[in-house]
Write an enzyme that holds these catalytic residues in place. Structure first.
Site, PDB file in Angstrom:
ATOM      1  N   LYS A  48     -10.460  -4.283  18.869  1.00 40.70           N
ATOM      2  CA  LYS A  48      -8.998  -4.544  18.863  1.00 40.70           C
ATOM      3  C   LYS A  48      -8.730  -4.102  20.389  1.00 40.70           C
ATOM      4  O   LYS A  48      -7.301  -3.925  20.772  1.00 40.70           O
ATOM      5  CB  LYS A  48      -8.307  -3.315  17.808  1.00 40.70           C
ATOM      6  CG  LYS A  48      -8.588  -4.107  16.541  1.00 40.70           C
ATOM      7  CD  LYS A  48      -7.744  -3.060  15.317  1.00 40.70           C
ATOM      8  CE  LYS A  48      -8.580  -3.487  14.153  1.00 40.70           C
ATOM      9  NZ  LYS A  48      -7.434  -4.126  13.169  1.00 40.70           N
ATOM     10  N   PHE A  92      -4.856   3.028  14.544  1.00 48.34           N
ATOM     11  CA  PHE A  92      -5.079   4.108  13.486  1.00 48.34           C
ATOM     12  C   PHE A  92      -6.244   3.550  12.741  1.00 48.34           C
ATOM     13  O   PHE A  92      -6.426   2.171  12.568  1.00 48.34           O
ATOM     14  CB  PHE A  92      -3.827   4.358  12.894  1.00 48.34           C
ATOM     15  CG  PHE A  92      -3.102   5.599  13.197  1.00 48.34           C
ATOM     16  CD1 PHE A  92      -2.316   5.387  14.315  1.00 48.34           C
ATOM     17  CD2 PHE A  92      -3.106   6.566  12.375  1.00 48.34           C
ATOM     18  CE1 PHE A  92      -1.336   6.561  14.734  1.00 48.34           C
ATOM     19  CE2 PHE A  92      -2.522   7.828  12.839  1.00 48.34           C
ATOM     20  CZ  PHE A  92      -1.687   7.828  13.944  1.00 48.34           C
ATOM     21  N   ASN A 139       0.699  -1.159   0.057  1.00 51.61           N
ATOM     22  CA  ASN A 139       0.022  -0.043  -0.072  1.00 51.61           C
ATOM     23  C   ASN A 139       0.883   1.152  -0.063  1.00 51.61           C
ATOM     24  O   ASN A 139       1.881   1.159  -0.166  1.00 51.61           O
ATOM     25  CB  ASN A 139      -0.950   0.033   1.214  1.00 51.61           C
ATOM     26  CG  ASN A 139      -0.287  -0.015   2.532  1.00 51.61           C
ATOM     27  OD1 ASN A 139       0.438   0.759   3.043  1.00 51.61           O
ATOM     28  ND2 ASN A 139      -0.248  -1.323   3.186  1.00 51.61           N
ATOM     29  N   LYS A 156       9.315 -17.140 -10.166  1.00 51.83           N
ATOM     30  CA  LYS A 156       8.688 -15.888 -10.770  1.00 51.83           C
ATOM     31  C   LYS A 156       7.336 -16.623 -11.690  1.00 51.83           C
ATOM     32  O   LYS A 156       7.520 -17.468 -12.397  1.00 51.83           O
ATOM     33  CB  LYS A 156       9.445 -15.099 -11.737  1.00 51.83           C
ATOM     34  CG  LYS A 156       8.567 -14.046 -12.272  1.00 51.83           C
ATOM     35  CD  LYS A 156       9.597 -13.024 -13.124  1.00 51.83           C
ATOM     36  CE  LYS A 156       8.652 -12.128 -14.107  1.00 51.83           C
ATOM     37  NZ  LYS A 156       9.603 -11.729 -15.247  1.00 51.83           N
ATOM     38  N   PRO A 168      -2.971 -12.441  10.394  1.00 53.65           N
ATOM     39  CA  PRO A 168      -3.372 -12.173  11.772  1.00 53.65           C
ATOM     40  C   PRO A 168      -3.890 -10.789  11.967  1.00 53.65           C
ATOM     41  O   PRO A 168      -3.126  -9.684  11.470  1.00 53.65           O
ATOM     42  CB  PRO A 168      -2.392 -12.666  12.751  1.00 53.65           C
ATOM     43  CG  PRO A 168      -1.022 -12.684  11.518  1.00 53.65           C
ATOM     44  CD  PRO A 168      -1.679 -12.528  10.252  1.00 53.65           C
ATOM     45  N   ASP A 169      -4.640 -10.386  12.721  1.00 52.96           N
ATOM     46  CA  ASP A 169      -5.161  -9.006  13.188  1.00 52.96           C
ATOM     47  C   ASP A 169      -4.141  -8.621  14.365  1.00 52.96           C
ATOM     48  O   ASP A 169      -4.234  -9.196  15.607  1.00 52.96           O
ATOM     49  CB  ASP A 169      -6.378  -9.046  13.697  1.00 52.96           C
ATOM     50  CG  ASP A 169      -6.925  -7.521  13.836  1.00 52.96           C
ATOM     51  OD1 ASP A 169      -6.077  -6.618  14.559  1.00 52.96           O
ATOM     52  OD2 ASP A 169      -8.177  -7.153  13.674  1.00 52.96           O
ATOM     53  N   ILE A 170      -2.992  -7.977  14.176  1.00 53.73           N
ATOM     54  CA  ILE A 170      -1.940  -7.687  15.177  1.00 53.73           C
ATOM     55  C   ILE A 170      -2.528  -6.887  16.152  1.00 53.73           C
ATOM     56  O   ILE A 170      -2.300  -7.298  17.426  1.00 53.73           O
ATOM     57  CB  ILE A 170      -0.585  -7.066  14.350  1.00 53.73           C
ATOM     58  CG1 ILE A 170      -0.456  -8.000  13.418  1.00 53.73           C
ATOM     59  CG2 ILE A 170       0.444  -6.851  15.587  1.00 53.73           C
ATOM     60  CD1 ILE A 170       0.489  -7.481  12.272  1.00 53.73           C
ATOM     61  N   LYS A 188     -13.547  -0.437  15.387  1.00 52.47           N
ATOM     62  CA  LYS A 188     -12.231  -1.106  15.485  1.00 52.47           C
ATOM     63  C   LYS A 188     -11.814  -0.833  17.036  1.00 52.47           C
ATOM     64  O   LYS A 188     -10.935  -1.749  17.685  1.00 52.47           O
ATOM     65  CB  LYS A 188     -11.237  -0.383  14.450  1.00 52.47           C
ATOM     66  CG  LYS A 188     -11.458  -1.049  13.302  1.00 52.47           C
ATOM     67  CD  LYS A 188     -10.466  -0.395  12.174  1.00 52.47           C
ATOM     68  CE  LYS A 188     -11.012  -0.565  10.669  1.00 52.47           C
ATOM     69  NZ  LYS A 188     -10.184   0.013   9.623  1.00 52.47           N
ATOM     70  N   ASP A 204      -4.569  -6.836   5.234  1.00 59.96           N
ATOM     71  CA  ASP A 204      -5.368  -7.691   5.965  1.00 59.96           C
ATOM     72  C   ASP A 204      -5.276  -9.204   5.320  1.00 59.96           C
ATOM     73  O   ASP A 204      -5.614 -10.139   6.040  1.00 59.96           O
ATOM     74  CB  ASP A 204      -6.780  -7.187   5.942  1.00 59.96           C
ATOM     75  CG  ASP A 204      -7.192  -5.959   6.833  1.00 59.96           C
ATOM     76  OD1 ASP A 204      -6.550  -5.994   7.875  1.00 59.96           O
ATOM     77  OD2 ASP A 204      -7.840  -5.194   6.227  1.00 59.96           O
TER      78      ASP A 204
END
Ligand code: PMT
Length: 401
Positions: free
Chosen positions: A343, A325, A210, A289, A306-308, A339, A279
């Site tokens: 979290k 964030f 990203n 390749k 994993p959702d850290i 969230k 995600d």
């Protein structure tokens, strides 16, 4: 009189800009500081110690007294006394000595012994400044937390034009005031920050990522460092300049970030997760390749990472403050609030990344700081300003905890 009660040690080395240091002493004295000048032998060829003695109203320390017992007493005393240690002008020679720990005169010996913040104002010929050896020394010093001011570009005393002129005395004194007036409200606190983008590999040459530059996370890290915290940054891929004086751990993927966080999180007081984490990752990572097959589509299967932040929240230690964030493109408040709960965060910084001047890869941000008690709108501001606001909010939360 903003510097009343401050003890400032000024090292003067042998360059034509040494005469400008007299004005630094004069301005510091007018601001209320007590100034102690240490001159190298070469500096005394450019300007007389008596000038500094008169302006500072203190004995000037030079290498003209070579008795070892004098050295031992004076260098330790001044090293301990300093609230800040300034070297102006700083020659290529003193930078090299500082970088390699050489202590062969009064100034370099005192610099090696001090634990005070060091601020250096280099001044030299452009060729010497741009020489790889000098640039490497500057890099080493910055990594150790030494602050640099200048050099400026312009016409130099030797007739060359380019970078190498010492910053003006008023600029140097301004920086000294800025450093000394900082609040140290994070002293003794351990702060862990994530920054940048994760990369999820498809094959040896391709990955999913990203636009995170690391600017937001690094701004928080710099602000926390300046407020006295012991800062660790876990960083993914970044384009922003790496801040000095901060311990860095580099990761690539979300799973590597997870491992690093599970290791580092338990020992922290504050954890701020500004990294943009993928995600999902490719279900399979090819060793070779992926070859193009003409005439057919390629289907990618992605599997969940994993959702850290959630995992860190589940292992939250008493006294820890957790900040996440939320980068949203729609339903900012609703999504961010969900969230916060999921979290187990104490604070979520919600940024609508569709707004101009907010989010990815810009120097500014617009955010809403959301806690379980309510929310505060943070209008367009630099990421550094927002970083300070986030750190203020964290302390507010901690005071109520
Ligand atoms: O780096 P810059 O260019 O300065 O850009 C800054 C930024 C836009 C990246 C930053 O301000 C920001 O919003 N970071 C969070 C980006 C993000 O991943 O948001 P999210 O809503 O998908 O995730 C919410 C939180 O969970 C984040 O704290 C994230 O670090 C964390 N997370 C997300 C996914 C995952 N698998 N594990 C996580 O821990």
């Amino acid at each position: 009189m903003g510097l009343t009660g401050k003890e400032i040690v000024l090292g003067v080395t042998g360059g034509i800009a040494a005469y400008k240091s007299a004005e630094i002493v004069s301005r510091l004295r007018h601001s209320g500081a007590n100034v102690h000048v240490i001159m190298t032998r070469n500096a005394t060829e450019f300007i007389a110690p008596l000038t500094f003695q008169t302006l500072s109203a203190n004995q000037v320390v030079t290498d003209t007294f070579e008795a070892p017992e004098y050295w031992n007493v004076e260098h330790v005393a001044l090293a301990k006394l300093a609230d800040i240690f300034v070297v102006a002008p700083a020659t290529a020679n003193i930078l090299a000595k500082m970088a390699s720990g050489i202590a062969d005169d009064m100034l370099s010996t005192t610099l090696l012994a001090t634990k005070a913040q060091i601020l250096v104002a280099p001044a030299m010929n452009t060729g010497m400044w741009t020489a790889p050896a000098t640039q490497n020394n500057v890099k080493v010093l910055k990594e150790r937390g030494v602050r640099m001011i200048g050099p400026e570009s312009g016409m130099l005393a030797c007739g060359d034009e380019g970078a190498g002129r010492m910053s003006e005395p008023e600029t140097i004194v301004g920086e000294i005031c800025r450093i000394l007036s900082r609040k140290q409200d994070y002293a003794g606190k351990k702060v862990l920050i994530t920054a940048g983008a994760t990369r999820e590999r498809l094959d040896p040459v391709r990955f999913i990522t990203n636009d995170s530059s690391g600017k937001m996370g690094f701004s928080i890290a710099e602000a926390a460092r300046d407020r006295g915290a012991e800062v660790t940054v876990i960083r993914g891929s970044v384009t922003a300049e790496i801040p000095a004086g901060i311990r860095m751990i580099q990761i690539e993927s979300a799973r590597e970030l997870y491992d690093a966080m599970m290791q580092k999180a338990p020992e922290q007081d504050v954890i701020i997760q500004a990294a943009a984490v993928s995600d999902y990752r490719p279900a399979e990572q090819k060793d070779r390749k992926i070859k193009k097959e003409s005439g057919s589509d390629l289907t990618l299967i992605l599997t969940e990472n994993p959702d850290i932040a959630k995992a860190v929240g589940e292992q939250k230690k008493p006294g820890q403050t957790l900040v996440g964030f939320a980068a949203e493109t729609d339903n900012l408040l609703k999504n961010a609030k969900s969230k916060l709960g999921k979290k187990k965060l104490d604070l979520i910084v919600a940024n609508d990344v569709t707004k101009p001047g907010a989010g990815f890869n810009v120097d500014t941000n617009i955010a809403v700081l959301i806690t379980s008690d309510g929310s505060t709108e943070e209008p367009l501001q630099t990421k550094r300003q927002l970083a300070e606001r986030i750190l203020d909010k964290v302390l507010e939360i901690r005071n109520k905890q």
